[in-house]
Scaffold this active site. Structure first.
Site, PDB file in Angstrom:
ATOM      1  CE  LYS A  44       0.334  16.267   1.375  1.00  0.00           C
ATOM      2  NZ  LYS A  44       1.534  15.543   1.816  1.00  0.00           N
TER       3      LYS A  44
ATOM      4  CG  ASP B 220       1.398  14.962  -1.799  1.00  0.00           C
ATOM      5  OD1 ASP B 220       2.059  14.553  -0.839  1.00  0.00           O
ATOM      6  OD2 ASP B 220       0.246  14.530  -2.048  1.00  0.00           O
TER       7      ASP B 220
END
Ligand code: GLU
Length: 416
Positions: A106, A146
């Protein structure tokens, strides 16, 4: 919002809770509680007025035993090292739950994109892509969208990487626009898996989704698509919210029209006469609650006031571990993020496969294969829940994931 709850500690607690139910050695569990590495970088970007601003950014590579690190990049003022590390761990668990051949990663940039021009955001994204270029790659680490990022940012990352490497490698990043190598169905995929999980959940619980009332917190790409698809399945979406508050119609609202209002005015509250606060939405007397905003949206205190009987998590980590305990105590069924929102990374996987083969699928094929993956994962998770007599479906999901990751880790051995 329980800001004081550190999502990284939540992740570690979730791993420990599940590891107690898995035959796995302590060293492997410890390995699953920490990212392999986190890049922290300061991006110096020239603004349109000629001044320079420095932005903090991260990329966490959590665990790579099952395949390349995989996960999105978010642009948000709240981004910090622990948040990104936690989110990368949740990605490792998620990819194992749906059994796609990836580890977890991430990234994030600490920025409120609303405060910057398109040209500034392009320079910022290209600065980030340049910093992470040595770490990413089609077989190494594959970023994706995201919170507050989408096709535009992914196209910039792809172009920056390809320019630096002097190659064409669209599979270095997923969530791209179709003409830049994106996949049909990717934009809708996360919301689609939320709706599919809700459908399977109601069936599993012997409840009727048709006519069920639904509240959705968070009206970005995940919440708004899920709401539209739940409406298609016959549910009555009565409340939807963004940071401005909630639009509310006890008779049911049109989720796609609500999204059109938000696109138009910026605020979903403009859609209905009656409005609610976010907290009122979370505690509304509905059959299904879909938290689809950010982590820690529901803490222990709010959890006690929630009236929904089923929760399907659209966001990553929207419930604190203490809220989870309250719901377990109160017999509220929680279908966890690592299953429910896994559609995004699953269609990212399909995009990556298509990029590598330079052969593209129809939207129908993408949606059919996604449905198979989500339904199979749902069945595996509920089977593990029942067979292991496990306390929650989240524990069941982590048990399934830890078994898969630990098995791959043990088969690989330890290096050096
Ligand atoms: N950001 C999405 C998630 O949290 C998608 C990640 C991806 O496609 O790699 O699952």
């Amino acid at each position: 919002m329980a800001d004081e709850v550190n999502p990284f500690l939540s992740l570690q607690e979730q791993i420990d809770n599940a590891a107690a139910h898995v035959d796995v050695d302590a060293g492997t569990v410890e390995r699953l509680k920490h990212p392999e590495r986190v890049l922290e970088t300061n991006l110096a970007v020239e603004l349109d007025d000629g001044t320079t601003e420095v932005f903090k950014a991260f990329r966490s590579q959590f665990n790579g035993v099952r395949g390349p690190y995989k996960g999105g990049v978010r642009y948000h003022p709240q981004v910090d090292r622990d948040e990104v590390a936690a989110l990368s761990g949740w990605m490792a668990v998620k990819c194992a739950v749906v059994n796609i051949p990836y580890g977890g990663g991430k990234g994030g940039i600490r920025v409120d994109p609303d405060d910057y021009s398109t040209a500034e955001l392009e320079r910022l994204t290209r600065a980030f892509a340049t910093e992470i270029a040595p770490l990413i790659g089609v077989d190494r680490d594959v970023p994706a969208p995201d919170v507050n990022t989408g096709q535009r940012e992914m196209n910039w990352i792809k172009d920056t990487y390809e320019t630096i490497e002097r190659t064409t490698e669209p599979g270095v990043v997923t969530g791209k626009a179709i003409d830049s190598g994106g996949s049909q169905g990717r934009v809708e995929a996360t919301g689609r898996s939320v709706a599919l999980t809700a459908r399977e959940a109601f069936d599993y619980l012997g409840m009727d989704l048709s006519g069920a009332t639904v509240a959705v917190q968070g009206y970005g790409n995940v919440g708004s698509i899920a709401a539209g698809l739940l409406d298609d399945l016959g549910a009555d979406v009565v409340a939807v919210s963004d940071s401005s508050g909630a639009a509310y119609d006890p008779e049911g609202l049109d989720p796609r029209a609500a999204r059109a209002t938000k696109d138009d005015t910026g605020d979903v509250v403009d859609h209905t006469e009656r409005t609610l606060t976010n907290e009122q939405l979370l505690t509304l007397d509905v059959d299904l609650l879909v938290p689809a905003a950010l982590e820690n949206a529901i803490d222990e205190t709010i959890a006690r006031d929630v009236n929904a009987s089923v929760i399907v998590e659209g966001a990553n980590g929207p419930l604190t571990p203490a809220a989870d305990d309250v719901f377990a105590e109160r017999d509220v069924s929680v279908f966890p993020d690592v299953l429910a929102n896994a559609g995004g990374v699953t269609v990212s996987y399909f995009e990556w496969v298509q990029n590598r083969q330079r052969f593209y699928w129809s939207e129908e094929r993408v949606n059919d294969e996604l449905e198979t993956v989500v339904v199979d994962a749902f069945d595996e998770l509920t089977a593990a829940y029942e067979e292991g007599d496990l306390p929650t479906l989240r524990v069941a999901a982590y048990v399934v994931a830890i078994r898969r990751i630990a098995s791959a880790a043990q088969q690989s051995g330890t290096w050096p």
